[in-house]
Design a protein around this motif. Structure first.
Motif, PDB file in Angstrom:
ATOM      1  N   LYS A  85       2.701   8.793   6.285  1.00  0.00           N
ATOM      2  CA  LYS A  85       1.728   7.855   6.615  1.00  0.00           C
ATOM      3  C   LYS A  85       2.417   6.504   6.639  1.00  0.00           C
ATOM      4  O   LYS A  85       3.307   6.264   5.497  1.00  0.00           O
ATOM      5  CB  LYS A  85       0.538   7.676   5.612  1.00  0.00           C
ATOM      6  N   ALA A  86       2.097   5.693   7.393  1.00  0.00           N
ATOM      7  CA  ALA A  86       2.480   3.982   7.426  1.00  0.00           C
ATOM      8  C   ALA A  86       1.288   3.327   6.942  1.00  0.00           C
ATOM      9  O   ALA A  86       0.146   3.772   7.027  1.00  0.00           O
ATOM     10  CB  ALA A  86       2.878   3.744   8.688  1.00  0.00           C
ATOM     11  N   VAL A  87       1.675   2.123   6.568  1.00  0.00           N
ATOM     12  CA  VAL A  87       0.555   0.967   6.385  1.00  0.00           C
ATOM     13  C   VAL A  87       0.738  -0.099   7.226  1.00  0.00           C
ATOM     14  O   VAL A  87       1.821  -0.460   7.816  1.00  0.00           O
ATOM     15  CB  VAL A  87       0.410   0.565   4.733  1.00  0.00           C
ATOM     16  N   SER A  88      -0.425  -0.690   7.572  1.00  0.00           N
ATOM     17  CA  SER A  88      -0.344  -2.117   8.286  1.00  0.00           C
ATOM     18  C   SER A  88       0.085  -3.076   7.165  1.00  0.00           C
ATOM     19  O   SER A  88      -0.225  -2.857   6.017  1.00  0.00           O
ATOM     20  CB  SER A  88      -1.577  -2.390   8.586  1.00  0.00           C
ATOM     21  N   ILE A  89       0.703  -4.188   7.857  1.00  0.00           N
ATOM     22  CA  ILE A  89       1.059  -5.084   6.994  1.00  0.00           C
ATOM     23  C   ILE A  89      -0.188  -5.962   6.094  1.00  0.00           C
ATOM     24  O   ILE A  89       0.011  -6.515   5.089  1.00  0.00           O
ATOM     25  CB  ILE A  89       2.020  -6.397   7.649  1.00  0.00           C
ATOM     26  N   ASP A  90      -1.466  -5.659   6.793  1.00  0.00           N
ATOM     27  CA  ASP A  90      -2.468  -6.410   6.488  1.00  0.00           C
ATOM     28  C   ASP A  90      -3.141  -5.440   5.454  1.00  0.00           C
ATOM     29  O   ASP A  90      -4.137  -5.749   4.769  1.00  0.00           O
ATOM     30  CB  ASP A  90      -3.257  -6.887   7.309  1.00  0.00           C
ATOM     31  N   ALA A  91      -2.632  -4.098   5.162  1.00  0.00           N
ATOM     32  CA  ALA A  91      -3.273  -3.230   4.247  1.00  0.00           C
ATOM     33  C   ALA A  91      -3.366  -3.942   2.755  1.00  0.00           C
ATOM     34  O   ALA A  91      -2.803  -4.862   2.344  1.00  0.00           O
ATOM     35  CB  ALA A  91      -2.582  -2.043   4.311  1.00  0.00           C
ATOM     36  N   GLN A  92      -4.388  -3.140   2.147  1.00  0.00           N
ATOM     37  CA  GLN A  92      -4.483  -3.447   0.705  1.00  0.00           C
ATOM     38  C   GLN A  92      -3.472  -3.001  -0.237  1.00  0.00           C
ATOM     39  O   GLN A  92      -2.809  -1.793   0.196  1.00  0.00           O
ATOM     40  CB  GLN A  92      -5.658  -3.084   0.173  1.00  0.00           C
ATOM     41  N   MET A  93      -2.951  -3.604  -1.453  1.00  0.00           N
ATOM     42  CA  MET A  93      -1.988  -3.024  -2.051  1.00  0.00           C
ATOM     43  C   MET A  93      -2.335  -1.556  -2.688  1.00  0.00           C
ATOM     44  O   MET A  93      -1.456  -0.765  -2.824  1.00  0.00           O
ATOM     45  CB  MET A  93      -1.574  -4.009  -3.396  1.00  0.00           C
ATOM     46  N   ALA A  94      -3.508  -1.261  -2.833  1.00  0.00           N
ATOM     47  CA  ALA A  94      -4.202   0.236  -3.191  1.00  0.00           C
ATOM     48  C   ALA A  94      -3.572   0.985  -2.306  1.00  0.00           C
ATOM     49  O   ALA A  94      -3.309   2.331  -2.659  1.00  0.00           O
ATOM     50  CB  ALA A  94      -5.525  -0.038  -3.625  1.00  0.00           C
ATOM     51  N   ASP A  95      -3.777   0.743  -1.187  1.00  0.00           N
ATOM     52  CA  ASP A  95      -3.345   1.770  -0.041  1.00  0.00           C
ATOM     53  C   ASP A  95      -1.792   2.023  -0.014  1.00  0.00           C
ATOM     54  O   ASP A  95      -1.598   2.994   0.198  1.00  0.00           O
ATOM     55  CB  ASP A  95      -3.562   1.035   1.469  1.00  0.00           C
ATOM     56  N   LEU A  96      -1.096   0.908  -0.276  1.00  0.00           N
ATOM     57  CA  LEU A  96       0.459   0.992  -0.521  1.00  0.00           C
ATOM     58  C   LEU A  96       0.760   1.867  -1.821  1.00  0.00           C
ATOM     59  O   LEU A  96       1.541   3.074  -1.538  1.00  0.00           O
ATOM     60  CB  LEU A  96       0.988  -0.315  -0.309  1.00  0.00           C
ATOM     61  N   ILE A  97      -0.019   1.725  -2.674  1.00  0.00           N
ATOM     62  CA  ILE A  97       0.350   2.461  -4.132  1.00  0.00           C
ATOM     63  C   ILE A  97       0.129   4.010  -3.961  1.00  0.00           C
ATOM     64  O   ILE A  97       0.741   4.639  -4.210  1.00  0.00           O
ATOM     65  CB  ILE A  97      -0.239   1.865  -5.230  1.00  0.00           C
ATOM     66  N   ALA A  98      -1.088   3.988  -3.332  1.00  0.00           N
ATOM     67  CA  ALA A  98      -1.495   5.605  -3.008  1.00  0.00           C
ATOM     68  C   ALA A  98      -0.536   6.293  -2.292  1.00  0.00           C
ATOM     69  O   ALA A  98      -0.227   7.540  -2.478  1.00  0.00           O
ATOM     70  CB  ALA A  98      -2.935   5.738  -2.327  1.00  0.00           C
ATOM     71  N   LEU A  99       0.318   5.731  -1.262  1.00  0.00           N
ATOM     72  CA  LEU A  99       1.273   6.397  -0.414  1.00  0.00           C
ATOM     73  C   LEU A  99       2.435   6.318  -1.247  1.00  0.00           C
ATOM     74  O   LEU A  99       3.282   7.424  -1.187  1.00  0.00           O
ATOM     75  CB  LEU A  99       1.404   5.416   0.650  1.00  0.00           C
ATOM     76  N   VAL A 100       2.987   5.136  -1.909  1.00  0.00           N
ATOM     77  CA  VAL A 100       4.093   5.232  -2.596  1.00  0.00           C
ATOM     78  C   VAL A 100       4.451   6.266  -3.798  1.00  0.00           C
ATOM     79  O   VAL A 100       5.383   6.707  -4.058  1.00  0.00           O
ATOM     80  CB  VAL A 100       4.613   3.875  -3.049  1.00  0.00           C
ATOM     81  N   LYS A 101       3.200   6.778  -4.328  1.00  0.00           N
ATOM     82  CA  LYS A 101       3.104   7.820  -5.116  1.00  0.00           C
ATOM     83  C   LYS A 101       3.772   9.017  -4.702  1.00  0.00           C
ATOM     84  O   LYS A 101       4.403   9.828  -5.321  1.00  0.00           O
ATOM     85  CB  LYS A 101       1.826   8.191  -5.719  1.00  0.00           C
ATOM     86  N   VAL A 102       3.501   9.476  -3.255  1.00  0.00           N
ATOM     87  CA  VAL A 102       4.039  10.587  -2.702  1.00  0.00           C
ATOM     88  C   VAL A 102       5.058  10.596  -1.666  1.00  0.00           C
ATOM     89  O   VAL A 102       5.405  11.494  -0.910  1.00  0.00           O
ATOM     90  CB  VAL A 102       2.769  11.283  -1.897  1.00  0.00           C
ATOM     91  N   GLN A 103       5.538   9.353  -1.322  1.00  0.00           N
ATOM     92  CA  GLN A 103       6.577   9.025  -0.347  1.00  0.00           C
ATOM     93  C   GLN A 103       7.781   8.151  -1.238  1.00  0.00           C
ATOM     94  O   GLN A 103       7.235   7.292  -1.816  1.00  0.00           O
ATOM     95  CB  GLN A 103       6.015   8.420   1.101  1.00  0.00           C
ATOM     96  N   ASN A 104       8.741   8.373  -0.873  1.00  0.00           N
ATOM     97  CA  ASN A 104       9.847   7.765  -1.308  1.00  0.00           C
ATOM     98  C   ASN A 104       9.824   6.241  -0.629  1.00  0.00           C
ATOM     99  O   ASN A 104      10.387   5.045  -1.478  1.00  0.00           O
ATOM    100  CB  ASN A 104      11.304   7.985  -1.114  1.00  0.00           C
TER     101      ASN A 104
END
Length: 157
Positions: A85-104
């Motif tokens: 998954k990708a995130v928008s530059i405007d996404a919340q940090m929580a969204d980024l953290i959720a993805l970085v847990k499962v993606q390098n």
């Protein structure tokens, strides 16, 4: 905290296009020593992430395909096993953290859905480590760690 703080810009990211061939993807990944790279479409939008495993599984499922013929296989024919998954530059940090847990790494897009870069898991971990050290939350904080002594051959003694 803003996602842009962690962004590695597109110009510094190794990518392939959806029009690339299986061989081009393999060669770029080998040259840069990456096990996964983002795929971009003709308009510069994020189209997925191809991994070494995707390429290997594709080749394994086609025993008649010789490596010398991989330049004839469009990357768009290779099934992607994982949905990175990708995130928008405007996404919340929580969204980024959720993805970085499962993606390098997490691809980042702008408000027009164009790929603008990635955030690497290692950068998030480095940042969190720094904050924890500043707050004294890591064992040994405040004590200078000294490297192990080495002999003349670079071996630790």
């Amino acid at each position: 905290m803003n996602i842009a703080f962690f962004l590695l810009p597109k110009q510094e990211v190794v990518c392939v296009t959806i029009e690339s061939t299986l061989r081009q993807a393999l060669e770029r990944m080998e040259y840069h020593r990456y096990s996964a790279v983002p795929i971009l479409d003709a308009e510069g939008r994020y189209a997925g992430t191809v991994t070494e495993g995707d390429l290997l599984w594709y080749m394994k499922s086609r025993p008649d395909l010789k490596f010398t013929e991989t330049h004839r296989v469009p990357l768009k024919e290779v099934p992607l096993r994982l949905d990175h998954k990708a995130v928008s530059i405007d996404a919340q940090m929580a969204d980024l953290i959720a993805l970085v847990k499962v993606q390098n790494f997490v691809p980042v897009t702008d408000d027009m859905n164009r790929f603008i870069g990635i955030v690497r898991r290692s950068d998030i971990i480095d940042y969190c480590t720094g904050v924890m050290m500043e707050q004294g939350l890591l064992p040994g904080t405040g004590n200078k760690l000294t490297p192990a002594a080495e002999d003349g051959y670079g071996r630790q003694t």
